[in-house]
Design a protein around this motif. Structure first.
Motif, PDB file in Angstrom:
ATOM      1  N   TRP A  14      26.401 -26.235  -1.661  1.00  0.00           N
ATOM      2  CA  TRP A  14      26.556 -24.855  -2.111  1.00  0.00           C
ATOM      3  C   TRP A  14      26.482 -23.943  -0.897  1.00  0.00           C
ATOM      4  O   TRP A  14      25.594 -24.065  -0.059  1.00  0.00           O
ATOM      5  N   VAL A  15      27.424 -23.038  -0.788  1.00  0.00           N
ATOM      6  CA  VAL A  15      27.482 -22.106   0.318  1.00  0.00           C
ATOM      7  C   VAL A  15      27.524 -20.691  -0.243  1.00  0.00           C
ATOM      8  O   VAL A  15      28.380 -20.394  -1.076  1.00  0.00           O
ATOM      9  N   PRO A  16      26.602 -19.816   0.178  1.00  0.00           N
ATOM     10  CA  PRO A  16      26.634 -18.430  -0.308  1.00  0.00           C
ATOM     11  C   PRO A  16      27.986 -17.780  -0.019  1.00  0.00           C
ATOM     12  O   PRO A  16      28.506 -17.883   1.091  1.00  0.00           O
ATOM     13  N   GLN A  17      28.538 -17.108  -1.016  1.00  0.00           N
ATOM     14  CA  GLN A  17      29.841 -16.482  -0.877  1.00  0.00           C
ATOM     15  C   GLN A  17      29.752 -14.980  -0.627  1.00  0.00           C
ATOM     16  O   GLN A  17      30.761 -14.344  -0.323  1.00  0.00           O
ATOM     17  N   THR A  18      28.560 -14.394  -0.783  1.00  0.00           N
ATOM     18  CA  THR A  18      28.368 -12.963  -0.560  1.00  0.00           C
ATOM     19  C   THR A  18      27.070 -12.737   0.208  1.00  0.00           C
ATOM     20  O   THR A  18      26.202 -13.622   0.261  1.00  0.00           O
ATOM     21  N   ARG A 102      36.358 -26.611  10.747  1.00  0.00           N
ATOM     22  CA  ARG A 102      35.293 -26.293   9.794  1.00  0.00           C
ATOM     23  C   ARG A 102      34.705 -27.570   9.233  1.00  0.00           C
ATOM     24  O   ARG A 102      35.353 -28.616   9.213  1.00  0.00           O
ATOM     25  N   GLY A 103      33.459 -27.468   8.784  1.00  0.00           N
ATOM     26  CA  GLY A 103      32.767 -28.613   8.209  1.00  0.00           C
ATOM     27  C   GLY A 103      33.412 -29.077   6.918  1.00  0.00           C
ATOM     28  O   GLY A 103      34.094 -28.316   6.237  1.00  0.00           O
ATOM     29  N   VAL A 104      33.180 -30.298   6.583  1.00  0.00           N
ATOM     30  CA  VAL A 104      33.725 -30.890   5.367  1.00  0.00           C
ATOM     31  C   VAL A 104      32.742 -30.658   4.218  1.00  0.00           C
ATOM     32  O   VAL A 104      31.533 -30.703   4.418  1.00  0.00           O
ATOM     33  N   THR A 107      33.304 -24.639   0.942  1.00  0.00           N
ATOM     34  CA  THR A 107      34.342 -23.626   1.034  1.00  0.00           C
ATOM     35  C   THR A 107      33.691 -22.352   1.544  1.00  0.00           C
ATOM     36  O   THR A 107      32.911 -21.720   0.820  1.00  0.00           O
ATOM     37  N   PRO A 108      33.972 -21.986   2.786  1.00  0.00           N
ATOM     38  CA  PRO A 108      33.341 -20.783   3.329  1.00  0.00           C
ATOM     39  C   PRO A 108      33.947 -19.519   2.715  1.00  0.00           C
ATOM     40  O   PRO A 108      35.109 -19.513   2.319  1.00  0.00           O
ATOM     41  N   LEU A 113      30.951 -18.309   7.346  1.00  0.00           N
ATOM     42  CA  LEU A 113      29.637 -18.607   6.777  1.00  0.00           C
ATOM     43  C   LEU A 113      28.651 -17.494   7.122  1.00  0.00           C
ATOM     44  O   LEU A 113      28.627 -17.009   8.257  1.00  0.00           O
ATOM     45  N   TYR A 114      27.832 -17.109   6.170  1.00  0.00           N
ATOM     46  CA  TYR A 114      26.774 -16.135   6.444  1.00  0.00           C
ATOM     47  C   TYR A 114      25.672 -16.852   7.224  1.00  0.00           C
ATOM     48  O   TYR A 114      25.159 -17.869   6.780  1.00  0.00           O
ATOM     49  N   VAL A 115      25.322 -16.300   8.390  1.00  0.00           N
ATOM     50  CA  VAL A 115      24.259 -16.898   9.189  1.00  0.00           C
ATOM     51  C   VAL A 115      23.087 -15.941   9.391  1.00  0.00           C
ATOM     52  O   VAL A 115      22.003 -16.370   9.783  1.00  0.00           O
ATOM     53  N   MET A 116      23.298 -14.655   9.111  1.00  0.00           N
ATOM     54  CA  MET A 116      22.231 -13.687   9.329  1.00  0.00           C
ATOM     55  C   MET A 116      22.546 -12.409   8.565  1.00  0.00           C
ATOM     56  O   MET A 116      23.703 -12.059   8.367  1.00  0.00           O
TER      57      MET A 116
END
Length: 161
Positions: A14-18, A102-104, A107-108, A113-116
């Motif tokens: 899971w990748v944050p989308q916002t 990009r990583g496998v 879905t960014p 990707l949010y990093v900060m």
């Protein structure tokens, strides 16, 4: 006759989308992330002007790398900072990174990707509260610079990797 079944992979990432999803995940104590609150003795307007003057020139860069790992590999990290006022007494900052390749498995979001993230709020006539949402590993030099810019103690740009 053929029967096709589709299923989510057991280890789906899971990748944050916002920004809101990112901040919420960090605030809830997601492993590998940290939330810090700092109150600086500067007005909100001074802090905002300093962040506005430093974030784009220092952080809006693409870092390209070439390495020999049995073959020549090219990679890059495209840093995308965003700073905006949210009303008269608040502002928010995000830093997103587009990694190439990009990583496998994820879905960014648009912008990377949010990093900060930072939430900046007026806490009085000459005080400002800064809440920093960041990873525990990596990006420490960027975190340090953001806090120093808010404090007014430095205007140096961090080294991006």
């Amino acid at each position: 006759m053929a029967l096709f079944l589709t299923a989510q992979p057991a280890g789906a990432i899971w990748v944050p989308q916002t920004k809101e999803e990112f901040v919420d995940a960090v605030a809830k104590g997601t492993k590998g992330a940290k939330m810090e609150t700092v109150t600086v003795e500067r007005s909100f307007d001074e802090v905002y002007r300093t962040l506005e003057a430093r974030t784009a020139p220092c952080l809006d860069h693409k870092v390209e790398r070439t390495a020999y790992v049995g073959y020549v590999e090219h990679s890059s990290s495209d840093y995308n900072p965003s700073l905006r006022r949210v009303g008269r007494d608040q502002a928010e900052f995000t830093l997103q990174v587009v990694h190439n390749p990009r990583g496998v498995g994820h879905t960014p979001p648009a912008g990377g990707l949010y990093v900060m993230a930072l939430d900046v709020k007026r806490a009085g006539a000459s005080r400002t509260e800064v809440v920093l949402y960041r990873p525990v590993m990596g990006f420490k030099n960027i975190s340090k610079s953001l806090i120093e810019w808010a404090e007014g103690s430095s205007t140096d740009c961090p080294k991006l990797k």
